[in-house]
Design a protein around this motif. Structure first.
Motif, PDB file in Angstrom:
ATOM      1  N   GLN A 179       0.844  -1.176   0.000  1.00 54.76           N
ATOM      2  CA  GLN A 179       0.000   0.000   0.000  1.00 54.76           C
ATOM      3  C   GLN A 179       0.894   1.245   0.000  1.00 54.76           C
ATOM      4  O   GLN A 179       2.113   1.145  -0.106  1.00 54.76           O
ATOM      5  N   THR A 180       0.286   2.409   0.136  1.00 54.93           N
ATOM      6  CA  THR A 180       1.020   3.671   0.102  1.00 54.93           C
ATOM      7  C   THR A 180       2.188   3.672   1.085  1.00 54.93           C
ATOM      8  O   THR A 180       2.034   3.301   2.254  1.00 54.93           O
ATOM      9  N   THR A 181       3.357   4.070   0.599  1.00 48.90           N
ATOM     10  CA  THR A 181       4.510   4.288   1.475  1.00 48.90           C
ATOM     11  C   THR A 181       4.431   5.728   1.966  1.00 48.90           C
ATOM     12  O   THR A 181       4.472   6.668   1.175  1.00 48.90           O
ATOM     13  N   THR A 182       4.274   5.874   3.273  1.00 47.07           N
ATOM     14  CA  THR A 182       3.973   7.186   3.850  1.00 47.07           C
ATOM     15  C   THR A 182       5.205   8.000   4.191  1.00 47.07           C
ATOM     16  O   THR A 182       5.149   9.233   4.241  1.00 47.07           O
ATOM     17  N   SER A 183       6.339   7.340   4.459  1.00 50.79           N
ATOM     18  CA  SER A 183       7.552   8.076   4.796  1.00 50.79           C
ATOM     19  C   SER A 183       8.788   7.275   4.408  1.00 50.79           C
ATOM     20  O   SER A 183       8.736   6.044   4.262  1.00 50.79           O
ATOM     21  N   CYS A 184       9.888   7.994   4.242  1.00 55.17           N
ATOM     22  CA  CYS A 184      11.158   7.368   3.868  1.00 55.17           C
ATOM     23  C   CYS A 184      12.289   8.181   4.483  1.00 55.17           C
ATOM     24  O   CYS A 184      12.229   9.418   4.480  1.00 55.17           O
ATOM     25  N   VAL A 185      13.296   7.506   5.018  1.00 56.65           N
ATOM     26  CA  VAL A 185      14.410   8.204   5.664  1.00 56.65           C
ATOM     27  C   VAL A 185      15.726   7.478   5.393  1.00 56.65           C
ATOM     28  O   VAL A 185      15.761   6.258   5.250  1.00 56.65           O
ATOM     29  N   THR A 224      11.564   2.641   5.278  1.00 60.70           N
ATOM     30  CA  THR A 224      10.288   3.109   4.747  1.00 60.70           C
ATOM     31  C   THR A 224       9.151   2.590   5.628  1.00 60.70           C
ATOM     32  O   THR A 224       9.254   1.526   6.219  1.00 60.70           O
ATOM     33  N   SER A 225       8.067   3.359   5.713  1.00 65.04           N
ATOM     34  CA  SER A 225       6.879   2.908   6.427  1.00 65.04           C
ATOM     35  C   SER A 225       5.678   3.028   5.512  1.00 65.04           C
ATOM     36  O   SER A 225       5.670   3.839   4.573  1.00 65.04           O
ATOM     37  N   SER A 226       4.652   2.213   5.779  1.00 64.48           N
ATOM     38  CA  SER A 226       3.545   2.108   4.835  1.00 64.48           C
ATOM     39  C   SER A 226       2.212   1.893   5.537  1.00 64.48           C
ATOM     40  O   SER A 226       2.149   1.445   6.683  1.00 64.48           O
ATOM     41  N   TYR A 227       1.135   2.183   4.805  1.00 68.54           N
ATOM     42  CA  TYR A 227      -0.206   1.872   5.273  1.00 68.54           C
ATOM     43  C   TYR A 227      -0.428   0.365   5.383  1.00 68.54           C
ATOM     44  O   TYR A 227      -1.444  -0.061   5.939  1.00 68.54           O
TER      45      TYR A 227
END
Length: 299
Positions: free
Chosen positions: A261-267, A281-284
């Motif tokens: 699903q949508t990847t909401t953040s990346c660092v 990465t973090s995701s819905y």
């Protein structure tokens, strides 16, 4: 809330073990791992944004309209700043600075002093819709903001004066980040593009080729050589993170695919002497994934 507290108490009593799963199906136990330390809530409602402030401090913003400064070590909320009229959407700070910045659905940005009063020390009104992007220069003298009103603004943090405003049709800003040691700001957008802005004249210096999906977030490596963007997605389509070269070639370097699903953040992770360059990465889809920056393999 009661369920969360109960789960926290339960987890604190459980001894966790990690295991390595071999290809032949056997399991190698690698010993106990300390449970994640849990602290009381920093906000009365959902937390919408978090950023590092000092080596031992972080700053967060929430739907409760407040900005909180918390200790990584003790979990204590050391400061709480009140002033926004609606949900806080983004928070940030400059390295080695005592200044905290927050953006909000009330269409404004505010600056707070870590050791000052609980009210804002500077106010930046001027956008027509929710402010969704926020980036401060390394010396904390200038601020760039972006909004769903299709505009980017540059501000003097001392005076609150708007130093420039630029509008691009359909450029619904989703995130901003400042390139370390450079006058450039990276911006992601709902128009599926990633732009590099020259903050000196507030003009677009480069636009990367458009992606297939909305770009939700961006980050820049500590050395300023690469930027990372993340994509919306659903049912296994999209949801990738993309690594871009910020040097002269400005090519797309690699994609990191695995979210459903949508990847909401990346660092980018901070570089260590014995650590391979990594990103997260973090995701819905309820997962956080850690990737080897060079190979794209998951850790």
């Amino acid at each position: 809330v009661l369920v969360g507290r109960a789960m926290g108490k339960l987890q604190s009593k459980i001894s966790f073990h990690t295991a390595k799963y071999r290809a032949d199906g056997s399991v190698e136990e690698t010993g106990p791992v300390r449970a994640v330390q849990q602290h009381g809530p920093a906000h009365a409602d959902a937390v919408t944004s978090v950023a590092a402030l000092k080596p031992d401090l972080c700053v967060s913003g929430g739907r409760d309209k407040s900005v909180a400064v918390c200790s990584w070590r003790s979990g204590a909320a050391l400061r709480r700043f009140i002033g926004h009229e609606r949900e806080v959407t983004k928070v940030t700070s400059a390295p080695d600075s005592n200044r905290v910045f927050s953006a909000s659905r009330d269409k404004t940005v505010m600056m707070w002093e870590l050791h000052g009063t609980s009210g804002p020390s500077q106010h930046f009104p001027g956008h027509d819709l929710v402010v969704t992007g926020l980036a401060v220069s390394p010396d904390a003298s200038q601020l760039c903001t972006g909004s769903r009103d299709n505009t980017m603004c540059k501000w003097d943090t001392e005076t609150g004066e708007c130093l420039g405003r630029a509008a691009i049709s359909r450029n619904l800003v989703t995130h901003l980040c400042w390139v370390p040691g450079e006058p450039y700001v990276i911006q992601t957008s709902e128009d599926k593009t990633i732009r590099i802005w020259d903050s000196r004249e507030l003009q677009v210096a480069h636009t990367f080729p458009a992606k297939q999906h909305i770009q939700t977030c961006c980050d820049v490596s500590q050395d300023g050589r690469y930027c990372l963007s993340s994509s919306s997605g659903s049912a296994g389509e999209g949801g990738e993170a993309t690594l871009w070269d910020l040097r002269q070639t400005r090519n797309r370097v690699r994609e990191y695919k695995g979210h459903f699903q949508t990847t909401t953040s990346c660092v980018f992770f901070p570089r260590g002497p014995a650590l391979a360059p990594s990103i997260a990465t973090s995701s819905y889809d309820s997962t956080v994934k850690v990737w080897d920056q060079h190979s794209g393999g998951r850790g």
